[in-house]
Design an enzyme around this catalytic site. Structure first.
Site: not given
Length: 324
Positions: A140, A269, A297
């Protein structure tokens, strides 16, 4: 395309993919060896090491970069560290400033484009283990930072290979996307942690003078645009959230990467729209892009709901194993 991710029917839901591990997974790794790493500006990072039992000077090392408001406790970090140890790698979780539970020493914190701290740590690890291969994986925010670092630093960066999972490669589009619909739920959770950390800064520093925001105004910041305009941008020397997003987005750096790099991404996502993905002419020949339809995600859970398999962690370890 390599080993493409395919979830079972019930795990196709993007939110279940995203939340599965945090809801159902127990802490897997305890007793890290904690290193306090001093940065060139006098601040520090806490780096959590997990070494294999009979490690030597040539045992490969994997540096892990967590996501926004993440830490060594994050399920994806725990799972990857466990897989790496089983595969014979030493690993170290580099916490961004203030993320390990200890407050950092400056009014500033960390951000998506903040490559300097990570670069200092990578170089120090490589100096410490000159005969070992050094790898890195980012998740991320940590993945966006790592991709930007690889593009900026080129061959001066001492990494053998790298993996980026669920990177928000165009930050302004991501900040806009997470402020809509169900994604606001994730924004709220993340902002709660960030706002709490910012409030703590007011106890140690004259923050009103530094960022001209009253302490009681923090709770009014409703989304990332507002938070980054009020705090992240000014404290790190950007004129606005837009300037911070534009300069820190990793997509523009992908064509400069010379280190073998794998980007793992899911089109569903919930944190970002699929159009943040680069076109093929925007990535260098060193970059492999693995995009799956599903995965959420930092999810990528295969197997069944009752017998999950953490595909992403195995994929990361396999990529390094082939290059170790």
């Amino acid at each position: 395309m390599g080993m493409n991710f395919k979830p079972s029917f019930l795990l196709k839901n993007r939110h279940l993919q995203t939340l599965y591990a945090s809801l159902f997974r127990k802490v897997l790794v305890k007793n890290f060896e904690i290193e306090t790493f001093t940065l060139s500006d006098g601040d520090f990072l806490e780096c959590y090491w997990k070494k294999i039992d009979n490690h030597t000077k040539t045992t490969p090392v994997v540096i892990l970069f967590h996501g926004l408001a993440g830490s060594y406790k994050s399920p994806y970090i725990q799972g990857t560290v466990k897989e790496l140890k089983e595969a014979g790698f030493n690993s170290v979780v580099m916490h961004f400033r203030g993320c390990s539970g200890k407050q950092n020493l400056k009014p500033r914190s960390y951000h998506s484009g903040d490559t300097q701290d990570a670069f200092e740590f990578i170089q120090a690890v490589s100096k410490r283990y000159p005969r070992a291969k050094i790898f890195a994986v980012g998740f991320s925010l940590g993945a966006n930072m790592l991709l930007k670092l690889l593009g900026e630093k080129g061959s001066t960066c001492k990494l053998t290979a790298a993996v980026a999972v669920s990177a928000p490669m165009l930050l302004d589009k991501c900040a806009t996307h997470i402020n809509k619909g169900f994604a606001k739920f994730y924004q709220k959770i993340l902002l709660k942690d960030l706002k709490r950390d910012l409030e703590k800064k007011y106890e140690s520093f004259n923050m009103k003078q530094i960022i001209s925001l009253q302490r009681n105004e923090i709770k009014k910041l409703k989304n990332f645009w507002e938070f980054d305009n009020a705090y992240t941008a000014p404290v790190h020397g950007f004129s606005s959230a837009q300037e911070y997003y534009t300069k820190s987005s990793s997509r523009q750096f992908l064509k400069l990467i010379s280190t073998p790099t794998l980007i793992i991404h899911a089109k569903d996502d919930p944190f970002m729209p699929p159009d943040i993905l680069p076109k093929y002419n925007e990535i260098s020949s060193a970059v492999e892009l693995e995009v799956s339809e599903f995965g959420g995600h930092v999810g990528f859970v295969s197997g069944s709901i009752f017998h999950p398999e953490y595909w992403m962690e195995k994929r990361v370890v396999k990529f390094f194993y082939l290059r170790a």
